[in-house]
Design an enzyme around this catalytic site. Sequence first.
Site, PDB file in Angstrom:
ATOM      1  N   ASP A   1      12.171   3.204 -10.771  1.00 23.11           N
ATOM      2  CA  ASP A   1      12.658   3.209  -9.392  1.00 23.11           C
ATOM      3  C   ASP A   1      13.574   2.034  -9.063  1.00 23.11           C
ATOM      4  OD1 ASP A   1      11.338   5.570  -8.755  1.00 23.11           O
ATOM      5  OD2 ASP A   1       9.486   4.524  -8.227  1.00 23.11           O
TER       6      ASP A   1
ATOM      7  N   ASP B   1       7.122   3.838  -9.756  1.00 20.59           N
ATOM      8  CA  ASP B   1       7.100   3.701 -11.214  1.00 20.59           C
ATOM      9  C   ASP B   1       8.276   2.823 -11.640  1.00 20.59           C
ATOM     10  OD1 ASP B   1       9.150   5.548 -13.045  1.00 20.59           O
ATOM     11  OD2 ASP B   1       9.025   6.161 -10.950  1.00 20.59           O
TER      12      ASP B   1
ATOM     13  N   ASP C   1      -0.551  -3.738  -4.136  1.00 22.56           N
ATOM     14  CA  ASP C   1      -1.654  -2.772  -4.213  1.00 22.56           C
ATOM     15  C   ASP C   1      -1.228  -1.394  -3.722  1.00 22.56           C
ATOM     16  OD1 ASP C   1      -4.249  -2.624  -5.255  1.00 22.56           O
ATOM     17  OD2 ASP C   1      -5.109  -2.413  -3.259  1.00 22.56           O
TER      18      ASP C   1
ATOM     19  N   HIS D   1      -8.309  -4.503  -0.463  1.00 20.14           N
ATOM     20  CA  HIS D   1      -6.953  -3.954  -0.384  1.00 20.14           C
ATOM     21  C   HIS D   1      -5.988  -4.978   0.214  1.00 20.14           C
ATOM     22  CE1 HIS D   1      -4.191  -0.679  -0.737  1.00 20.14           C
ATOM     23  NE2 HIS D   1      -4.116  -0.388   0.556  1.00 20.14           N
TER      24      HIS D   1
ATOM     25  N   ARG E   1       5.390   8.855  -7.123  1.00 19.79           N
ATOM     26  CA  ARG E   1       4.806   7.549  -6.784  1.00 19.79           C
ATOM     27  C   ARG E   1       5.735   6.459  -7.293  1.00 19.79           C
ATOM     28  NH1 ARG E   1       3.693   5.919 -11.732  1.00 19.79           N
ATOM     29  NH2 ARG E   1       2.680   7.284 -13.252  1.00 19.79           N
TER      30      ARG E   1
ATOM     31  N   SER F   1       0.825  -1.201   0.000  1.00 22.88           N
ATOM     32  CA  SER F   1       0.000   0.000   0.000  1.00 22.88           C
ATOM     33  C   SER F   1       0.866   1.261   0.000  1.00 22.88           C
ATOM     34  CB  SER F   1      -0.948  -0.032   1.206  1.00 22.88           C
ATOM     35  OG  SER F   1      -1.859   1.044   1.172  1.00 22.88           O
TER      36      SER F   1
END
Length: 451
Positions: A201, A198, A182, A252, A196, A158
């Site tokens: 990274d 991607d 997730d 989730h 975020r 998360s």
Amino acid sequence: NLLYVNVVIMVLKNQESTADESCDNFTDLNLSHCFVGTSLYVRLLLYTRSNLRCGRELNHHHLSSQPLFNVSRPTAFVIHGYRPTGAPPIWIDHIVHLLAEQEDMNIIVMDWNKGAANLNYFTAVTYTREAALNLTGFIMTMEEEGASLSSVHLIGVSLGAHLAGFVGENLKGKIGRITGLDPAGPMFTSATPGERLDPSDAMFVDVLHTDMNSFGLNGAHGHIDFYANGGADQPGCPKTIFAGKSYFVCDHQRSVFLYLCALNRTCSLTGYPCSSYGDFLDGRCLQCEAFKPAPCPVLSYDLSPWRERLLQLGQTKVFFSTTATLPYRKLSYRVDMVTWNQYLRWGVVYIRLHSGKMSERHLKHHKLLRFEQYTSTRLLAQFDDDLQHVQKISMRINTGNVIGPRYKIRLLRIRFTPLERPERPLMCRFDIIMEENMEVAFRPLPCDSRL
């Protein structure tokens, strides 16, 4: 002698008790901490095959002080996400033990519960950058002491998935691998790749999606993105708010449970490259030509059979369906039919497999199929239970025609190809006359046989 044995047992118990007392455990907070709010404090708990039940907190700057840490071994970091109740994640012990079964490695649980435990989610989001800097510094210390960045694997859940991405960005994408379970959606839906997780990274990024329409992030964010049941609503999860907490977290959390099952090798969840889940369910994406001679990608710890090809292909989406409970895998067949009927008919296909007193039903419910003269039709049939020895197949084509004559549909051939069970034989039947809306049953034959 008996007294000696008893004394030895007592000594051993005392040693075990002392060892337990010296363990460093995940920070356990409660709702009162969350109401007040917590400030960020990062702890790194080391587990190896020799101390699986007893974590050891690492000094961020002096690795040599911990003899259990071996820079020559690969290192996996487990990074949790937002903790609105402050309680430790229920899956931490499971993932530590399962990772240790994969290979001999350093397993480091990043405990940033102080920071993640806030009723204000936005506060936890702001802490991810600071926590990422902390972990970045530790990994740089590892590198200085001889560890290879390519042997580092970050597993983020998360909000932890984006935290892992920030670490990878700080290290210029030289981390070996990031797995995002997730990745969190709120506050990241409009984020740029630099804000975020991607693909840039790490040298390899794999992502699993299970809740894209709520707490998870929509889209594709890795070299390979696995979409369980389309990446949104998961089977078995509550559909109404009256279920309480489970309604909010079930979809989730399913990403973690699917990954644990994959690590345990009790699940074999095959992903099929496709542009959408709808196309996958329509049977349009049931081959993996791009990966041959390797099979279709499987959700797993070891993605090495597909890694080089995925890096060449760029971002790849793969889809699979699951059941509601362990071991999650559905039994899937590719069904190919050749029809010969005088009149054009549209219908929904119902298929039932029979084995002794057991039967399994598949409903092709999301799209009408077209049946006309000498037309090939393909569909994906999935069943919750694995019937190993299919003795009979029942089939019905429901056209919705309730008045007037029942038209006949002639199947020149129907073939069932087991997708994830290549050792099982193909099943065929030839020249079947069906009436619309009427069920017909037949015994499958080997595909090299004829009636």
